[in-house]
Design an enzyme around this catalytic site. Structure first.
Site, mmCIF file in Angstrom:
data_model
loop_
_atom_site.group_PDB
_atom_site.id
_atom_site.type_symbol
_atom_site.label_atom_id
_atom_site.label_comp_id
_atom_site.label_asym_id
_atom_site.label_seq_id
_atom_site.Cartn_x
_atom_site.Cartn_y
_atom_site.Cartn_z
ATOM 1 N N GLY A 87 0.836 -1.203 0.000
ATOM 2 C CA GLY A 87 0.000 0.000 0.000
ATOM 3 C C GLY A 87 0.868 1.248 0.000
ATOM 4 O O GLY A 87 0.521 2.266 -0.606
ATOM 5 N N SER A 88 2.004 1.173 0.665
ATOM 6 C CA SER A 88 2.931 2.313 0.691
ATOM 7 C C SER A 88 3.414 2.613 -0.722
ATOM 8 O O SER A 88 3.503 3.778 -1.127
ATOM 9 C CB SER A 88 4.133 1.991 1.575
ATOM 10 O OG SER A 88 3.708 1.656 2.863
ATOM 11 N N ASP A 194 -7.242 0.910 4.200
ATOM 12 C CA ASP A 194 -7.964 0.298 5.324
ATOM 13 C C ASP A 194 -9.467 0.260 5.066
ATOM 14 O O ASP A 194 -10.237 0.012 5.997
ATOM 15 C CB ASP A 194 -7.710 1.107 6.613
ATOM 16 C CG ASP A 194 -6.248 1.092 7.009
ATOM 17 O OD1 ASP A 194 -5.551 0.149 6.622
ATOM 18 O OD2 ASP A 194 -5.811 2.029 7.695
ATOM 19 N N SER A 215 -3.974 -1.603 0.247
ATOM 20 C CA SER A 215 -2.908 -2.433 0.814
ATOM 21 C C SER A 215 -3.425 -3.846 0.994
ATOM 22 O O SER A 215 -4.548 -4.045 1.470
ATOM 23 C CB SER A 215 -2.477 -1.892 2.172
ATOM 24 O OG SER A 215 -1.677 -2.860 2.838
ATOM 25 N N HIS A 220 -4.816 -6.563 6.450
ATOM 26 C CA HIS A 220 -5.867 -5.796 5.771
ATOM 27 C C HIS A 220 -7.076 -6.650 5.356
ATOM 28 O O HIS A 220 -7.112 -7.837 5.622
ATOM 29 C CB HIS A 220 -5.245 -5.036 4.600
ATOM 30 C CG HIS A 220 -4.388 -3.908 5.089
ATOM 31 N ND1 HIS A 220 -4.724 -2.586 4.956
ATOM 32 C CD2 HIS A 220 -3.235 -3.921 5.779
ATOM 33 C CE1 HIS A 220 -3.809 -1.840 5.529
ATOM 34 N NE2 HIS A 220 -2.886 -2.626 6.030
ATOM 35 N N ASN A 291 11.050 0.242 -9.092
ATOM 36 C CA ASN A 291 10.477 -1.060 -9.439
ATOM 37 C C ASN A 291 9.677 -1.506 -8.229
ATOM 38 O O ASN A 291 10.248 -1.881 -7.209
ATOM 39 C CB ASN A 291 11.561 -2.080 -9.785
ATOM 40 C CG ASN A 291 10.964 -3.465 -10.001
ATOM 41 O OD1 ASN A 291 9.737 -3.638 -9.966
ATOM 42 N ND2 ASN A 291 11.795 -4.455 -10.217
#
Ligand SMILES: Cc1ncc(COP(=O)(O)O)c(C=O)c1O
Length: 439
Positions: A87-88, A194, A215, A220, A291
């Site tokens: 998710g980041s 979330d 994410s 999650h 990447n």
């Protein structure tokens, strides 16, 4: 001699048996077994899909990744999507795509993005990493979401975007946010990490803004172990997001694309300014990229998890309601979470804020719960500006962060994830009742 098909079937059948063996006799022992705040919920299907993918030995992103994206698009009704390794990374790709010189009105360093200081750090980080300036507005103390009534006053000449999370699955006030964004021609990035399967006024969270991110970390709503995704309806943004995920390359062919001339059909017959004629499109770089791809094996799991999402969501809602009903008698001690009118949250967890000046502190209740096997978590960074890494960042605060501070000092959350049972939820309520009886 067995055929490959037979051998595979045998292996997958044994995987199912192994799963059944492992899940025997998992009795819950109150006080001894952990009541997790979150966790992966899976069965033999995920294990089989992943093993099957390993047997393919394709390794990098491939047909299972494509399948996951097409299933995810079908479910959300969005036009374009890509998978990433977290998710980041989805947040990083989203903000970076809006800074790509290849979109019509890219954001440039020094531009401002309105957000909240009550954050998971990697909702904020891409703003900083792209040289943009976060402008922090307060949250509401009981929805934990960006306070949409504070947006106008946060605006400046440099404002270009609003980026925020639907906190713990609770939908933000999307009608007001979108109206504000339209009025001032701002980008909207919905961090939906979330909030998969949450809705606001009948519309799915993650389908309002220019981009939404997800994410699939093990905690999650669905998981790939690690993983994430990004959705958009804009073909331009999609192309740049893909490029930024894939090293910054201009080409949008799949890895290992069969067609020697690539998906575009023009791998070797294009001319790019400053490059030798016919330079392989695969090695033309139109963005300064990364990447951030996941493996196909992860996506194999994601495909199976997505099928389970409706059942997961149902359970999350039931578990939340059960805890809410059990704990509302303690409202004098805790701020209970609130959803906006028209919001249908698929809660990530149940946040509780210990009221100021009460008979006990957050530390007291959290210690009580943890000592009895009930996992708790803080609401991520709390007030991120207080965190060591962020004390000296370039930023602006608009209108004060009174509620953000309350959350920072008083909020914790407990689980509602589908892996919990009735027995566990009853134990959580009893344990809190016990604590309150003693104050
Ligand atoms: C709101 C929010 N955004 C982003 C992330 C980052 O996701 P990941 O752990 O997959 O990098 C999280 C992680 O839990 C999150 O809660």
């Amino acid at each position: 001699m067995s055929s490959e098909k037979q051998l595979r079937e045998e292996i997958l059948e044994r995987v199912a048996r192994l799963y059944a063996l492992r899940t025997q006799n998992q009795a819950f022992v109150p006080g001894k077994s952990k009541v997790h705040y979150a966790g992966r919920v899976f069965d033999e299907k995920e294990m089989q899909a992943m093993v099957d993918s390993v047997l393919d030995f394709w390794l990098t992103l491939g047909r299972r990744g494509n399948r996951f994206v097409s299933d995810f698009l079908a479910m959300t009704g969005m036009k374009y999507g890509l998978v990433v390794n977290s998710g980041s990374s989805a947040n990083l790709v989203a903000v970076s795509a809006l800074c790509s010189p290849n979109i019509p009105r890219p954001m440039v360093p020094g531009d401002e993005v309105i957000t909240t200081a009550l954050a998971f750090p990697t909702t904020l980080n891409p703003i900083l990493q792209n040289g943009l300036v976060p402008v922090f507005v307060d949250v509401e103390e009981d929805t934990y979401n960006i306070d949409a009534s504070k947006l106008e006053q946060a605006l400046s000449e440099r404002t270009r975007a609003v980026m925020f999370a639907h906190t713990l699955g609770n939908p933000a006030q999307m009608d007001v946010i979108m109206e504000f964004a339209r009025k001032y021609d701002l980008y909207v990035i919905e961090d939906t990490c979330d909030a998969l399967d949450s809705f606001y006024k009948g519309k799915r969270c993650g389908t309002f803004g220019d981009l939404s991110t997800y994410s699939f970390y093990a905690a999650h709503h669905i998981t790939m172990g690690e993983g994430g995704a990004l959705l958009t309806n804009s073909p331009q943004i999609y192309r740049q997001a893909l490029s930024i995920r894939d090293w910054g390359r201009a080409c949008y062919c799949q890895t290992g694309e069969e067609n020697p001339n690539g998906a575009c059909g023009h791998r070797f017959d294009q001319h790019f300014e400053g490059l030798p004629d016919g330079y392989d499109h695969k090695y033309v770089y139109s963005n300064i990229g990364y990447n951030l791809k996941p493996l196909d094996i992860q996506c194999a799991m994601g495909v199976e998890q997505l099928k389970k999402l409706p059942e997961f969501t149902k359970k999350r809602k039931e578990h939340f309601d059960r805890l809410y009903d059990g704990l509302r008698k303690h409202e004098a001690y805790f701020v209970l979470p609130r959803a906006l009118e028209g919001a249908e949250p698929s809660w990530f967890s149940m946040p509780l804020t210990v009221r100021d000046g009460g008979a006990f502190s957050r530390k007291d209740i959290v210690t009580h719960l943890e000592n009895r096997g009930i996992e708790t978590r803080m609401l991520f960074a709390g007030n991120v500006l207080r965190q060591p890494a962020y004390r000296h960042i370039r930023h602006r605060v608009s209108g004060g962060l009174v509620n953000t501070e309350k959350v920072f000092n008083g909020t914790f959350f407990i689980g509602v994830y589908p892996g919990l049972t009735d027995e566990m939820l009853a134990y959580v309520i009893d344990t809190i009742d016990q604590f309150i009886a003693g104050v």
